[in-house]
Design a protein around this motif. Sequence first.
Motif, PDB file in Angstrom:
ATOM      1  N   LEU A 253      14.071 -51.481   7.696  1.00  0.00           N
ATOM      2  CA  LEU A 253      13.797 -50.359   8.606  1.00  0.00           C
ATOM      3  C   LEU A 253      12.678 -49.487   8.051  1.00  0.00           C
ATOM      4  N   THR A 254      11.578 -49.430   8.807  1.00  0.00           N
ATOM      5  CA  THR A 254      10.418 -48.697   8.338  1.00  0.00           C
ATOM      6  C   THR A 254       9.793 -47.974   9.529  1.00  0.00           C
ATOM      7  N   TYR A 255       8.553 -47.555   9.386  1.00  0.00           N
ATOM      8  CA  TYR A 255       7.897 -46.845  10.488  1.00  0.00           C
ATOM      9  C   TYR A 255       6.393 -47.047  10.388  1.00  0.00           C
ATOM     10  N   ARG A 256       5.768 -47.320  11.534  1.00  0.00           N
ATOM     11  CA  ARG A 256       4.307 -47.435  11.577  1.00  0.00           C
ATOM     12  C   ARG A 256       3.746 -46.031  11.726  1.00  0.00           C
ATOM     13  N   LEU A 257       3.148 -45.509  10.652  1.00  0.00           N
ATOM     14  CA  LEU A 257       2.631 -44.134  10.689  1.00  0.00           C
ATOM     15  C   LEU A 257       1.313 -44.031  11.450  1.00  0.00           C
ATOM     16  N   ARG A 270       4.525 -41.353  21.746  1.00  0.00           N
ATOM     17  CA  ARG A 270       5.554 -40.921  20.787  1.00  0.00           C
ATOM     18  C   ARG A 270       5.277 -39.492  20.309  1.00  0.00           C
ATOM     19  N   SER A 271       6.350 -38.841  19.863  1.00  0.00           N
ATOM     20  CA  SER A 271       6.233 -37.404  19.619  1.00  0.00           C
ATOM     21  C   SER A 271       5.711 -37.093  18.225  1.00  0.00           C
ATOM     22  N   GLU A 272       5.102 -35.936  18.148  1.00  0.00           N
ATOM     23  CA  GLU A 272       4.600 -35.401  16.885  1.00  0.00           C
ATOM     24  C   GLU A 272       5.755 -35.234  15.882  1.00  0.00           C
ATOM     25  N   GLU A 273       6.910 -34.795  16.397  1.00  0.00           N
ATOM     26  CA  GLU A 273       8.075 -34.540  15.522  1.00  0.00           C
ATOM     27  C   GLU A 273       8.528 -35.840  14.855  1.00  0.00           C
ATOM     28  N   GLU A 274       8.557 -36.907  15.670  1.00  0.00           N
ATOM     29  CA  GLU A 274       9.006 -38.193  15.117  1.00  0.00           C
ATOM     30  C   GLU A 274       8.057 -38.632  13.993  1.00  0.00           C
ATOM     31  N   LEU A 275       6.774 -38.470  14.242  1.00  0.00           N
ATOM     32  CA  LEU A 275       5.781 -38.867  13.244  1.00  0.00           C
ATOM     33  C   LEU A 275       5.965 -38.045  11.963  1.00  0.00           C
ATOM     34  N   LYS A 276       6.137 -36.751  12.132  1.00  0.00           N
ATOM     35  CA  LYS A 276       6.315 -35.841  10.980  1.00  0.00           C
ATOM     36  C   LYS A 276       7.536 -36.245  10.164  1.00  0.00           C
ATOM     37  N   GLU A 277       8.610 -36.542  10.900  1.00  0.00           N
ATOM     38  CA  GLU A 277       9.866 -36.917  10.237  1.00  0.00           C
ATOM     39  C   GLU A 277       9.639 -38.133   9.332  1.00  0.00           C
ATOM     40  N   TRP A 278       8.860 -39.084   9.808  1.00  0.00           N
ATOM     41  CA  TRP A 278       8.643 -40.301   9.033  1.00  0.00           C
ATOM     42  C   TRP A 278       7.558 -40.131   7.969  1.00  0.00           C
ATOM     43  N   GLU A 279       6.647 -39.208   8.203  1.00  0.00           N
ATOM     44  CA  GLU A 279       5.654 -38.923   7.149  1.00  0.00           C
ATOM     45  C   GLU A 279       6.363 -38.389   5.900  1.00  0.00           C
TER      46      GLU A 279
END
Length: 371
Positions: A253-257, A270-279
């Motif tokens: 389980l990972t995330y494409r930043l 996709r939302s800014e919040e989701e991106l921030k959370e994964w950053e």
Amino acid sequence: MDLEEHEPSSPKMHQVLDEEGELIGEEPDIEDDTLKDMYWWMFYARKADEKALKLQRQGRMGTFAPIKGQEAAQVGASTAMKDDDWFVPAFRELGAYLQRDVALEQNYKYFMGDARGNEIPGDVNNLPIAVPVSTQIPHAVGLAWGIKRDGGGKAVLTVFGDGATSEGDFHEGLNFAGVLNVPAVFFCQNNQWAISVPFEKQTNSETIAQKAHAYGFPGVFVDGNDVLAVHEVTKKALQRAREEEVPTLIEALTYRLSMHTTADDPTRYRSEEELKEWEEKDPIKRFRIYLEKKGIWTEDWQQELEKKAEDKIKEAVDAAENIEDPDPEEMFKYMFEVLPEDLKSQMEYLKRSLREKEIEEEKVEIEGGFP
Ligand SMILES: Cc1ncc(C[n+]2csc(CCOP(=O)(O)OP(=O)(O)O)c2C)c(N)n1
Ligand SMILES: [Mg+2]
């Protein structure tokens, strides 16, 4: 009768480090040099990836699929392989590819649109990049079956995304792997997006890992941003494949930043919040904190790596950009033994145009004018 008693449970995610880089369980049994190597490959891949994006934006590269955020999944898995195991990639594999001895220059050439970039060095057991989603999975199973028939002792690791698990090739490949008991490890980088399709629209399963039960072999769910956890489970799965010919499905389980490819704009879906959370869950940062606590990571060492990465990237860009143009007739050479008529006339047209262009250029040289 209680139905729940007869349902397979969903797997728990394996972690070695928590999100703050703190050790959760036992100290992993990995030598310091290997830990350093893992950090180097993750860092180098990140830098090379950032450079590719810049090259593309400057018009010096074609479409590129960034790996930012997926370095732990890729390097954790590839460093768990032996050299003579086979690596069967998709198309978002820069980190694993660099670690598996495909020079950065080759990767850059490929994304600059030069097919020679997809040539794998003869002594490296990697298959070329596969852009058609999931098609590499049956190839990996065939390869693993061949290894088994030749006496075994090696494993195949194939990598694909969450979106790939909705393709028929995934199901056919894993079904065959289970039936034939081949030495293959199926490594899903669940980066939670397939272009603009989110994971919850991809499948109604809680995890990808649990799908393995249906094929009759184990499925493992691992934190794909935890390089140590990925390394540990992949190493065990590969060993079991080599020694017992039992396949494993791993879901990391990972995330494409970054964007899907340079032709995509993820802010549209996709939302800014989701991106921030994964950053915040950056895999390189997490590993660095752990290494710093062990006294392996220091500012000086980081400076050394920065310099080394910068030099290597510069060399790779120069080499990729200064390669001699291929012979355009090559386009026609490898698909058919006997060229069909329409392609034959296109080839003749190309040759004629090239000859005319040459004559024009000669005229300009002789007359010193403009064409
Ligand atoms: C057979 C096929 N269908 C569609 C595409 C277009 N396409 C390229 S990547 C992609 C999504 C892949 O998602 P995933 O498997 O999650 O991998 P990721 O891009 O996230 O690494 C699609 C639909 C393709 N390349 N091949
Ligand atoms: Mg995906």
